[in-house]
Motif scaffolding. Sequence first.
Motif, PDB file in Angstrom:
ATOM      1  N   GLU A 123       0.802  -1.218   0.000  1.00 47.66           N
ATOM      2  CA  GLU A 123       0.000   0.000   0.000  1.00 47.66           C
ATOM      3  C   GLU A 123       0.838   1.273   0.000  1.00 47.66           C
ATOM      4  O   GLU A 123       0.403   2.303  -0.517  1.00 47.66           O
ATOM      5  CB  GLU A 123      -0.933   0.019   1.212  1.00 47.66           C
ATOM      6  N   VAL A 124       2.022   1.219   0.604  1.00 46.62           N
ATOM      7  CA  VAL A 124       2.815   2.428   0.800  1.00 46.62           C
ATOM      8  C   VAL A 124       4.228   2.211   0.275  1.00 46.62           C
ATOM      9  O   VAL A 124       4.825   1.151   0.478  1.00 46.62           O
ATOM     10  CB  VAL A 124       2.864   2.816   2.297  1.00 46.62           C
ATOM     11  N   SER A 169      -0.334  17.554  16.148  1.00 45.58           N
ATOM     12  CA  SER A 169      -0.356  16.221  16.736  1.00 45.58           C
ATOM     13  C   SER A 169       0.887  16.033  17.588  1.00 45.58           C
ATOM     14  O   SER A 169       1.985  16.437  17.196  1.00 45.58           O
ATOM     15  CB  SER A 169      -0.425  15.137  15.654  1.00 45.58           C
ATOM     16  N   GLU A 170       0.727  15.424  18.743  1.00 48.07           N
ATOM     17  CA  GLU A 170       1.861  15.152  19.618  1.00 48.07           C
ATOM     18  C   GLU A 170       2.583  13.867  19.228  1.00 48.07           C
ATOM     19  O   GLU A 170       3.691  13.605  19.693  1.00 48.07           O
ATOM     20  CB  GLU A 170       1.396  15.064  21.073  1.00 48.07           C
ATOM     21  N   LYS A 171       1.971  13.068  18.394  1.00 48.06           N
ATOM     22  CA  LYS A 171       2.566  11.808  17.962  1.00 48.06           C
ATOM     23  C   LYS A 171       2.937  11.879  16.481  1.00 48.06           C
ATOM     24  O   LYS A 171       2.449  12.730  15.738  1.00 48.06           O
ATOM     25  CB  LYS A 171       1.589  10.656  18.198  1.00 48.06           C
ATOM     26  N   ASP A 172       3.800  10.970  16.064  1.00 46.78           N
ATOM     27  CA  ASP A 172       4.156  10.886  14.652  1.00 46.78           C
ATOM     28  C   ASP A 172       2.957  10.409  13.840  1.00 46.78           C
ATOM     29  O   ASP A 172       2.101   9.673  14.344  1.00 46.78           O
ATOM     30  CB  ASP A 172       5.328   9.928  14.455  1.00 46.78           C
ATOM     31  N   TYR A 173       2.923  10.809  12.578  1.00 48.98           N
ATOM     32  CA  TYR A 173       1.813  10.430  11.705  1.00 48.98           C
ATOM     33  C   TYR A 173       2.311  10.279  10.279  1.00 48.98           C
ATOM     34  O   TYR A 173       3.334  10.845   9.883  1.00 48.98           O
ATOM     35  CB  TYR A 173       0.677  11.464  11.776  1.00 48.98           C
ATOM     36  N   HIS A 174       1.542   9.506   9.512  1.00 46.28           N
ATOM     37  CA  HIS A 174       1.847   9.242   8.105  1.00 46.28           C
ATOM     38  C   HIS A 174       0.519   8.976   7.410  1.00 46.28           C
ATOM     39  O   HIS A 174      -0.057   7.908   7.534  1.00 46.28           O
ATOM     40  CB  HIS A 174       2.789   8.040   7.972  1.00 46.28           C
ATOM     41  N   ARG A 175       0.007   9.961   6.699  1.00 46.33           N
ATOM     42  CA  ARG A 175      -1.308   9.855   6.056  1.00 46.33           C
ATOM     43  C   ARG A 175      -1.213  10.234   4.575  1.00 46.33           C
ATOM     44  O   ARG A 175      -0.443  11.117   4.186  1.00 46.33           O
ATOM     45  CB  ARG A 175      -2.326  10.808   6.724  1.00 46.33           C
ATOM     46  N   THR A 176      -2.021   9.557   3.765  1.00 45.58           N
ATOM     47  CA  THR A 176      -2.129   9.890   2.346  1.00 45.58           C
ATOM     48  C   THR A 176      -3.131  11.026   2.165  1.00 45.58           C
ATOM     49  O   THR A 176      -4.175  11.051   2.826  1.00 45.58           O
ATOM     50  CB  THR A 176      -2.575   8.660   1.539  1.00 45.58           C
TER      51      THR A 176
END
Length: 418
Positions: free
Chosen positions: A159-160, A249-256
Amino acid sequence: MKRLLDTLLLLLVCVSTVRAQINTYRFKRPLPGVGAAGWYEVPLSLEVQARCDPGQADVRLFRIGKDTLEVPYLLRVARPSAEPVPVEFRIINKSLDKQTGLYELTLHLPKRETVSRIEFDFFEDNYDWNAVELEGGFDQREWRTLAENLRLMSIHNEEVDYRYNRLVFEPANYPYYRVRISTRSLRTDHSPLEIRRVYVTHMIDAAAVFDTVKAAVDVTENTKDRSTDILLTLDRLVGVDEVRLAVRSEKDYHRTVSVSYLADSVKSDGKMHEVWASLAGGVLSSLEPFALPVGGVRTPGLKLRIFNRNDRPLSVEHVLALRYQRVILAELEPDADYALAYGKEGDLRPVYDLQYFAEKVPARAERVVPGEEVVLREEAARRPFFEQPLWIWGAMAAIMILLVFFSIRMLKRTAPPP
């Protein structure tokens, strides 16, 4: 026949002369006087661009006087330019402490050139190394910290396919550099040589200059599609070159993220239905700012969709629609009146000798800001062909008669004698 051709040529010249007059444009803005002869920069504001052809083909600069003259200009767009300059180097040390997971790579620059970027190509497809340090030194005994807590990341699955495998830092000038990756994610059966290549470069950047297109922003959480939908309604119809998005956001993120634009509106069943078309897509990541080029699309609306999947929605801080600044550069003289004219449907882009000598135009020039807009003529409502003025009908009839006359005359000349 020659007379007919000469007449048609004369008509074309007359039409061209008329097209060059300032009163054939819908709007103008007077320029303030300049103090000395030289190059000047005239900005094209978003208000001006909204009334122009999408490519600014109908922009003209006139010198107003007894004889109105068209002034040649050069259109310059403030796009970003980043030229990576390769730097000569060699790897003199690779080491891996399998107990602590500390990987070290030492580079030597024999010519001691300035560098600002080191990029890696690892054999690993999936890694997340978030404690990377970069050091510089004049020898290999004493090291100075240039950057720390940097991150290298790669995600590769069905997917990524995403990689962030570069260290970007302030320009530095040392003969030696040491990269220290503190991680236990390296497989113990890998030797320190499991790296395809390293690129060391110095980026010579010319940052883009933008105008912000004002827009109303509406954020909606779509629980059905598990997405965050962001609608931008632009206040004027100008091209958009880049879209920027910031979240909290206080946390890491990875969004399309996908971007679509309002392409048309169709009336059906007595209602207007919007037609949206796909435009671009990218990745919203905590590793780097989200700035997505969208190709200068001219639209009244943009729609961004953040695909959250099974994660909680992110809090949107701001969304910006940006347009590269556009200016025209021209040579102006004191004690002369100038005006910027624009707004002429179907106008052709001007061709000046100046475009072949663009390198001789100075990179920077004094700015001259046009004054308030003056309406030269209102936009005429388009009438059906059969409601056009009688003189058009008369001109068409005259042309038809001339064509018939000369056709018969030519046939008589070529007919064989009886």
